[in-house]
Design an enzyme around this catalytic site. Structure first.
Site, PDB file in Angstrom:
ATOM      1  N   GLU A 278      72.832  42.433  53.442  1.00 51.84           N
ATOM      2  CA  GLU A 278      71.626  42.862  54.153  1.00 51.84           C
ATOM      3  C   GLU A 278      71.369  41.981  55.380  1.00 51.84           C
ATOM      4  O   GLU A 278      70.711  42.397  56.327  1.00 51.84           O
ATOM      5  CB  GLU A 278      70.422  42.804  53.200  1.00 51.84           C
ATOM      6  CG  GLU A 278      69.431  43.931  53.402  1.00 51.84           C
ATOM      7  CD  GLU A 278      68.409  44.052  52.284  1.00 51.84           C
ATOM      8  OE1 GLU A 278      68.297  45.141  51.712  1.00 51.84           O
ATOM      9  OE2 GLU A 278      67.714  43.055  51.980  1.00 51.84           O
ATOM     10  N   HIS A 299      92.166  43.218  34.797  1.00 53.42           N
ATOM     11  CA  HIS A 299      92.768  44.353  34.089  1.00 53.42           C
ATOM     12  C   HIS A 299      92.383  45.678  34.735  1.00 53.42           C
ATOM     13  O   HIS A 299      92.638  46.737  34.168  1.00 53.42           O
ATOM     14  CB  HIS A 299      92.347  44.319  32.615  1.00 53.42           C
ATOM     15  CG  HIS A 299      92.849  43.092  31.908  1.00 53.42           C
ATOM     16  ND1 HIS A 299      93.942  43.090  31.069  1.00 53.42           N
ATOM     17  CD2 HIS A 299      92.416  41.805  31.952  1.00 53.42           C
ATOM     18  CE1 HIS A 299      94.145  41.856  30.617  1.00 53.42           C
ATOM     19  NE2 HIS A 299      93.237  41.068  31.142  1.00 53.42           N
ATOM     20  N   LYS A 414      64.944  55.834  53.254  1.00 51.13           N
ATOM     21  CA  LYS A 414      63.577  55.961  52.702  1.00 51.13           C
ATOM     22  C   LYS A 414      62.832  57.086  53.405  1.00 51.13           C
ATOM     23  O   LYS A 414      62.155  57.885  52.759  1.00 51.13           O
ATOM     24  CB  LYS A 414      62.802  54.647  52.884  1.00 51.13           C
ATOM     25  CG  LYS A 414      63.285  53.522  51.999  1.00 51.13           C
ATOM     26  CD  LYS A 414      62.379  52.321  52.155  1.00 51.13           C
ATOM     27  CE  LYS A 414      63.023  51.078  51.581  1.00 51.13           C
ATOM     28  NZ  LYS A 414      62.325  49.849  51.937  1.00 51.13           N
TER      29      LYS A 414
HETATM   30  O1  PA5 Z   1      65.433  41.339  51.263  1.00 50.94           O
HETATM   31  C1  PA5 Z   1      64.602  42.214  51.395  1.00 50.94           C
HETATM   32  O2  PA5 Z   1      63.690  42.125  52.230  1.00 50.94           O
HETATM   33  C2  PA5 Z   1      64.594  43.468  50.538  1.00 50.94           C
HETATM   34  O3  PA5 Z   1      65.696  43.559  49.732  1.00 50.94           O
HETATM   35  C3  PA5 Z   1      63.349  43.476  49.664  1.00 50.94           C
HETATM   36  O4  PA5 Z   1      63.345  42.322  48.876  1.00 50.94           O
HETATM   37  C4  PA5 Z   1      63.295  44.699  48.753  1.00 50.94           C
HETATM   38  O5  PA5 Z   1      63.408  45.853  49.521  1.00 50.94           O
HETATM   39  C5  PA5 Z   1      61.983  44.733  47.979  1.00 50.94           C
HETATM   40  O6  PA5 Z   1      60.893  44.704  48.859  1.00 50.94           O
HETATM   41  P1  PA5 Z   1      59.438  44.338  48.395  1.00 50.94           P
HETATM   42  O7  PA5 Z   1      59.423  42.944  47.890  1.00 50.94           O
HETATM   43  O8  PA5 Z   1      58.600  44.500  49.630  1.00 50.94           O
HETATM   44  O9  PA5 Z   1      59.050  45.334  47.322  1.00 50.94           O
END
Ligand code: PA5
Length: 426
Positions: A278, A299, A414
Site C-alpha cells: 500500500e 511442497h 469502494k
Molecule cells: O493503511 C491504511 O490506511 C488502511 O489499510 C486502513 O488501515 C484500512 O483501510 C482501515 O481504515 P480505518 O482504520 O479508517 O477503518
C-alpha cells in the site's frame, strides 16, 4: 536484536552508490519535508507517545481481562493486521490464554460473520472497534452486528462498559457514536496512518488485553528509532535492506517474497504485504510483495521458486529459537525409518530445512535472498522489528519518488461498490 544480511542481493559497492540519496532522504524524513510528511508521526512515536493514555489503556485492558472471556476486535487493514500479527507471533496459533481474542470486520464473509456471531451468543464478550476514519464499511457492519448482539444479551447500559473504541480524535461516524454513547475511546493520532499504527492503541489495546508486554514492545521500537535515524549506509540495517529492495526492482526482480519457517510468523508477512504494497504500489512502480511459509509451501510453490520465471527475490525472517519445542521419539521397530532423528528437536529439523532450501534457492535456483535473523522472538524484539520495517518502507518508497503514506488506489473499488449498493452520493 536482529541480524540483516543483504550480501546475496546487493554488493557493498552497489550499496554505497545509494549513499547520497539515502542521506538526502533521511534528512527529509527527520525534517518532515517529503511528500506525505504530515503522516510521519510514527517515526518519533516510540519516544513521544502519550504516557498517560498508555496508563489508562493498561487499566482498561486489565478490566477486560478480569471481566470477560472473549474480546472481539473489529477492524481491517492497518486497524487489524498489526495486532493479529503480534498475537500470532508471541502467543502462538493454538494459544489457550484467556480472554480469547477473536477478529471480525476484516471481511464481508457471511459465513465467517455468522459463525462468529453464533459462537458469541453464549459468551461473555467485550468489543474493541478500531477505525481511524470511523467509516470503513466492513468494520462498521461488524460493529453494528456485535453491538446489537451485546445489547440484546446484557442491555444497553451494561454494554457501555464492554465497548472500547480506537478512532480519530474528532472526525467520523464512530467518534460521533462514541461521544453519544459514552464509550471509552483511544485516539489514533492524525499524523499516523493505519498501516503505520501498530504501536499506537490500534495494536496496543488488544495486545495488552491478551497479556502481551506492550511496554517492552515500545522499548524495542524506541531502540530501533534511535538506531535507524542514521544515514550511514554502512551501519543502518534498515536502509541497507531498503536499498537492496530498490536494487532488485531496478534489476528485473519485481517480486519480493517474504519467507518464514514458522507458521505463527505468517501474519507478519501479511502485515508486511500491506505495509509495502500500500505504501509503494503507485504510479506504476513498486515491488509486488508476496509471501510463503516453508516448509509447507515448499511442497507447492517451491517448484516455481526453484525453477520458474526468475522474477522474485526472497526476504527470509528466520527465528533461530522457538518459544516451544518438541523432541522426536525413538521407535523400537523403526518402520518409518526415522530413528536417525530420534532425540533431535523439531527446531533442529526446521533449521536444516532452512539451510538446505537457502542453498538450493541461492546456488541452484539463482534466487537472491535477504536474510533477517532473530535469535528469539519476544515483545521487545517484535517492537524493534515493526519499527525496522516501517523505516525501511519510508526509505524504499522515497527512493522511488513515491509518497509512502497515501493510498489513492484503494478508493476506486469502494466508489464502485457504494454505487452498486445504492449508497447516497454514489
Ligand atoms: O493503511 C491504511 O490506511 C488502511 O489499510 C486502513 O488501515 C484500512 O483501510 C482501515 O481504515 P480505518 O482504520 O479508517 O477503518
Amino acid at each position: 536484536m536482529i541480524k540483516v544480511d543483504v550480501s546475496n542481493v546487493i554488493s557493498e559497492k552497489e550499496i554505497q552508490k545509494y549513499q547520497a540519496d539515502v542521506t538526502r532522504i533521511n534528512k527529509m524524513i527527520d525534517e518532515k519535508t517529503g511528500p506525505g510528511s504530515d503522516f510521519l508521526g510514527w517515526s518519533t512515536w516510540p519516544s513521544d507517545y502519550n504516557k498517560e493514555e498508555l496508563e489508562r489503556l493498561f487499566k482498561e485492558a486489565k478490566y477486560v481481562r478480569d471481566n470477560f472471556d472473549v474480546l472481539v476486535v473489529a477492524g481491517i487493514g492497518g486497524s487489524y493486521l498489526g495486532a493479529k500479527c503480534a498475537l500470532d507471533a508471541l502467543k502462538g496459533l493454538k494459544g489457550q490464554d484467556k480472554p480469547e481474542i477473536i477478529f471480525m470486520g476484516q471481511t464481508f464473509s457471511p459465513n465467517y460473520t455468522a459463525q462468529v456471531l453464533e459462537y458469541l451468543k453464549d459468551k461473555n464478550f467485550a468489543i474493541n472497534v478500531i477505525s481511524k476514519s470511523g467509516t470503513t464499511t466492513e468494520t462498521s457492519i461488524a460493529f453494528r452486528l456485535l453491538k446489537d448482539l451485546l445489547e440484546r444479551k446484557v442491555g444497553k447500559e451494561k454494554s457501555k462498559k464492554a465497548i472500547y473504541a480506537v478512532t480519530d480524535k474528532a472526525r467520523g461516524a464512530l467518534k460521533t457514536l462514541c461521544n453519544q454513547e459514552g464509550y471509552s475511546t483511544y485516539v489514533l493520532p492524525d499524523d499516523i496512518g493505519g498501516r503505520y499504527s501498530v504501536l499506537t492503541p490500534v495494536g496496543l489495546f488488544p495486545l495488552a488485553v491478551a497479556g502481551v508486554d506492550v511496554k517492552a514492545m515500545l522499548e524495542g521500537a524506541a531502540k530501533a528509532q534511535k538506531e535507524f535515524d542514521n544515514d550511514n549506509l554502512q551501519e543502518n540495517k534498515a536502509y541497507r535492506y531498503a536499498v537492496s529492495r530498490d536494487y532488485m526492482l531496478r534489476h528485473n526482480r519485481p517480486v519480493e517474497m517474504f519467507v518464514t519457517y514458522e507458521p505463527q510468523m505468517s501474519q507478519l508477512s501479511e502485515w508486511l504485504k500491506q505495509l509495502f504494497g500500500e505504501s509503494e504500489g503507485k504510479e506504476k512502480k513498486g515491488l509486488l510483495p508476496t509471501s510463503a511459509t516453508f516448509s509447507t509451501d515448499l511442497h507447492s510453490l517451491g517448484q516455481f521458486i526453484q525453477d520458474g520465471t526468475p522474477l522474485l527475490f526472497e526476504t527470509i525472517v528466520n527465528v533461530l529459537n522457538p518459544q516451544l519445542d518438541v523432541e522426536i521419539p525413538s521407535d523400537k521397530d523403526d518402520l518409518d525409518g526415522l530413528n536417525y532423528l530420534a532425540g533431535k528437536k523439531l527446531s533442529y529439523v526446521n533449521q536444516m530445512a532452512y539451510q538446505g532450501t537457502l542453498k538450493a534457492h541461492e546456488e541452484d535456483g539463482g534466487v537472491p535472498c535477504n536474510i533477517i535473523t532473530i535469535e528469539k522472538l519476544d515483545a521487545k524484539t517484535l517492537g524493534y522489528l515493526f519499527y525496522f520495517f516501517m523505516r525501511t518502507c519510508a526509505m524504499s518508497a522515497y527512493l522511488l519518488d513515491i509518497n509512502p503514506f497515501n493510498q489513492p488506489g484503494v478508493e476506486i473499488y469502494k466508489k464502485n461498490m457504494f454505487h452498486l449498493l445504492g449508497k447516497k452520493g454514489y
